[in-house]
Design an enzyme around this catalytic site. Structure first.
Site, PDB file in Angstrom:
ATOM      1  N   LYS A  37      38.835  42.738  36.800  1.00 22.38           N
ATOM      2  CA  LYS A  37      38.951  42.272  38.183  1.00 22.38           C
ATOM      3  C   LYS A  37      37.725  42.611  39.031  1.00 22.38           C
ATOM      4  O   LYS A  37      37.423  41.932  39.997  1.00 22.38           O
ATOM      5  CB  LYS A  37      40.220  42.831  38.813  1.00 22.38           C
ATOM      6  CG  LYS A  37      41.461  42.195  38.186  1.00 22.38           C
ATOM      7  CD  LYS A  37      42.670  42.360  39.071  1.00 22.38           C
ATOM      8  CE  LYS A  37      43.813  41.490  38.603  1.00 22.38           C
ATOM      9  NZ  LYS A  37      44.424  41.970  37.337  1.00 22.38           N
ATOM     10  N   GLU A  75      45.308  39.745  48.330  1.00 22.88           N
ATOM     11  CA  GLU A  75      46.688  39.983  47.940  1.00 22.88           C
ATOM     12  C   GLU A  75      46.647  40.882  46.715  1.00 22.88           C
ATOM     13  O   GLU A  75      45.642  40.910  46.006  1.00 22.88           O
ATOM     14  CB  GLU A  75      47.371  38.660  47.583  1.00 22.88           C
ATOM     15  CG  GLU A  75      47.179  38.180  46.128  1.00 22.88           C
ATOM     16  CD  GLU A  75      45.743  37.800  45.771  1.00 22.88           C
ATOM     17  OE1 GLU A  75      44.923  37.577  46.679  1.00 22.88           O
ATOM     18  OE2 GLU A  75      45.429  37.744  44.553  1.00 22.88           O
ATOM     19  N   SER A 135      41.341  43.262  28.530  1.00 25.29           N
ATOM     20  CA  SER A 135      41.063  43.015  29.958  1.00 25.29           C
ATOM     21  C   SER A 135      41.043  44.287  30.794  1.00 25.29           C
ATOM     22  O   SER A 135      40.399  44.328  31.843  1.00 25.29           O
ATOM     23  CB  SER A 135      42.093  42.027  30.521  1.00 25.29           C
ATOM     24  OG  SER A 135      43.410  42.485  30.266  1.00 25.29           O
TER      25      SER A 135
HETATM   26  C1  LIG Z   1      45.446  41.549  36.678  1.00 28.94           C
HETATM   27  C2  LIG Z   1      45.281  41.796  35.242  1.00 28.94           C
HETATM   28  C3  LIG Z   1      45.509  40.791  34.285  1.00 28.94           C
HETATM   29  C4  LIG Z   1      46.031  39.428  34.635  1.00 28.94           C
HETATM   30  O1  LIG Z   1      45.218  38.658  35.458  1.00 28.94           O
HETATM   31  P1  LIG Z   1      44.431  37.392  34.936  1.00 28.94           P
HETATM   32  O2  LIG Z   1      43.965  36.736  36.184  1.00 28.94           O
HETATM   33  O3  LIG Z   1      45.382  36.543  34.157  1.00 28.94           O
HETATM   34  O4  LIG Z   1      43.320  37.882  34.095  1.00 28.94           O
HETATM   35  C5  LIG Z   1      45.256  41.074  32.960  1.00 28.94           C
HETATM   36  N1  LIG Z   1      44.824  42.285  32.565  1.00 28.94           N
HETATM   37  C6  LIG Z   1      44.618  43.292  33.453  1.00 28.94           C
HETATM   38  C7  LIG Z   1      44.158  44.599  32.935  1.00 28.94           C
HETATM   39  C8  LIG Z   1      44.832  43.081  34.810  1.00 28.94           C
HETATM   40  O5  LIG Z   1      44.628  44.085  35.676  1.00 28.94           O
END
Ligand SMILES: *Cc1c(COP(=O)(O)O)cnc(C)c1O
Length: 390
Positions: A85, A107, A376
């Site tokens: 993010k 948000e 992620s």
């Molecule tokens: C917020 C988040 C997601 C999901 O958001 P996407 O917009 O689908 O990428 C996935 N993994 C982590 C670690 C997150 O914090």
């Protein structure tokens, strides 16, 4: 509008009239930002020296042996803030400053995007206010404290189900009343045009790096690229480098909660219908009366009853396929990756890993394949939630 506003049938700009000039100004500024050497240099500077890019690509040899595939992990968990993010928050905060905006709003659901925006605001000296559902404030207290420590104001949202969907509505309302001073840092590749395109642009660094790193380490291209899908930003970020290469299979993994047969899950691309939410046409989870359903995944970051419009399009055209993993499968993958590789992935990312696990073991579709998986984020935030399974 100069960029395409839609992805096939999906996307578009379905907002109150008063927002249109702001979205046009945003698109126009974004196009100039993309062409401005100084802006790009500054973005590159912050991504490298502040956020820690490039993140490594890691060949997970223990997992590969155990699961029966060649598994490469793109380590967004090592990015400053602990998740992808930061790429988007930093990018949009710089864009906002380029536009002369003096205030950022955002948000947040689980709090991760609120924290990322609060960090970006802190380092760039721009005040940040975050809308967060009152239920989520209760559930994600750590992230509320983080945002406050970083100098952001957190506004509890008491409308609707008091979760992410309601926080987005509150942020959009704030934005409509403060267009001159304020940029709305939307947290995923969803919402009205140009947000899905802007967020994809800032997250595409994941795919660009990973493609090059994979070529260096393994040679050629991965056979499959796998990422979890909440709103879809980390997935579209890693997919973006491979979309035009049809031999690379793209797989998005959605949360199936306690299982696809229950109605409390977030597998929007498999169970959703075409609908309009948050300024876009996309797949939406709604009941027969058109009421938006509340979703319940163990991974709070995947709890969104819709999905970015480009994923709806990639799914419809068959360019990407979308599978799912249950809460239990995600926890199992999280524990296995922790024990075998010494990496604690976020519960969100663990959905992608769980899907790879089940499709690689037991002679599934990924058996023996070279697979690039986006990790992620890191799982430190999830320890309480999985404590009962360890
Ligand atoms: C917020 C988040 C997601 C999901 O958001 P996407 O917009 O689908 O990428 C996935 N993994 C982590 C670690 C997150 O914090």
């Amino acid at each position: 509008m100069k960029l395409a506003t839609k992805f096939g049938h999906f996307g578009g700009v379905f907002v109150p009239e008063t927002l249109i000039p702001a979205l046009e100004e945003l698109e126009d500024s974004f196009l100039r930002f993309q062409d401005n050497i100084d802006c790009l240099e500054e973005l590159g500077h912050f991504l490298k020296h502040y956020a820690g890019r490039p993140t490594p690509l890691y060949y997970a040899s223990n997992l590969s042996r155990q699961w029966g595939a060649e598994i490469y992990l793109k380590r967004e968990d090592l990015l400053h803030g602990g998740a992808h993010k930061t790429n988007n928050a930093l990018g949009q905060a710089l864009l906002a400053r380029f536009m002369g905006k003096k205030r950022l709003i955002a948000e947040t659901g689980a709090g991760q995007h609120g924290v990322a925006t609060a960090m970006a605001g802190a380092v760039l000296g721009i005040p940040v206010e975050v809308y967060m559902g009152a239920v989520d404030i209760e559930r994600q207290h750590q992230n509320v404290l983080r945002m406050q420590l970083l100098g952001a104001r957190v506004h509890p949202v008491e409308t609707g189900g008091r979760t992410l969907k309601d926080a987005i509505n509150a942020a959009l309302r704030d934005w409509v009343s403060n267009l001159d001073s304020t940029h709305y840092v939307l947290g995923t590749a969803a919402g009205p045009h140009p947000f899905p395109t802007i967020v994809k642009y800032f997250q595409s660094i994941i795919g660009k790096e990973a493609k090059e790193q994979f070529k260096q380490m393994h040679g050629g291209l991965p056979e499959a690229v796998v990422a979890c899908v909440g709103g879809g930003s980390n997935a579209i970020g890693i997919f973006s480098a491979f979309i035009s290469t049809p031999q690379v299979v793209l797989i998005g993994v959605e949360p199936a909660g306690k299982g696809l047969e229950t109605n409390e899950h977030g597998a929007v691309l498999q169970k959703g219908v075409d609908g309009c939410l948050h300024g876009m046409i996309s797949k939406v989870l709604q009941d027969t009366d058109g009421q938006i359903k509340e979703t319940h995944s163990i991974a709070a970051g995947l709890d969104y009853p819709s999905v970015g419009p480009e994923h709806a399009h990639l799914g419809k055209t068959g360019r990407a396929i979308y599978g799912s993993a249950t809460d239990e499968e995600a926890v199992q993958a999280l524990i296995e990756v922790s024990r075998l590789e010494g990496i604690i992935p976020a519960l969100e990312s663990s959905h992608a890993l769980a899907y790879v696990r089940k499709q690689a073991m037991y002679n599934g579709s990924l058996s023996g394949k070279a697979v690039l998986v986006n990790v992620s984020g890191r799982g430190d935030k999830d320890l309480e939630r999985i404590a009962e399974y360890v």
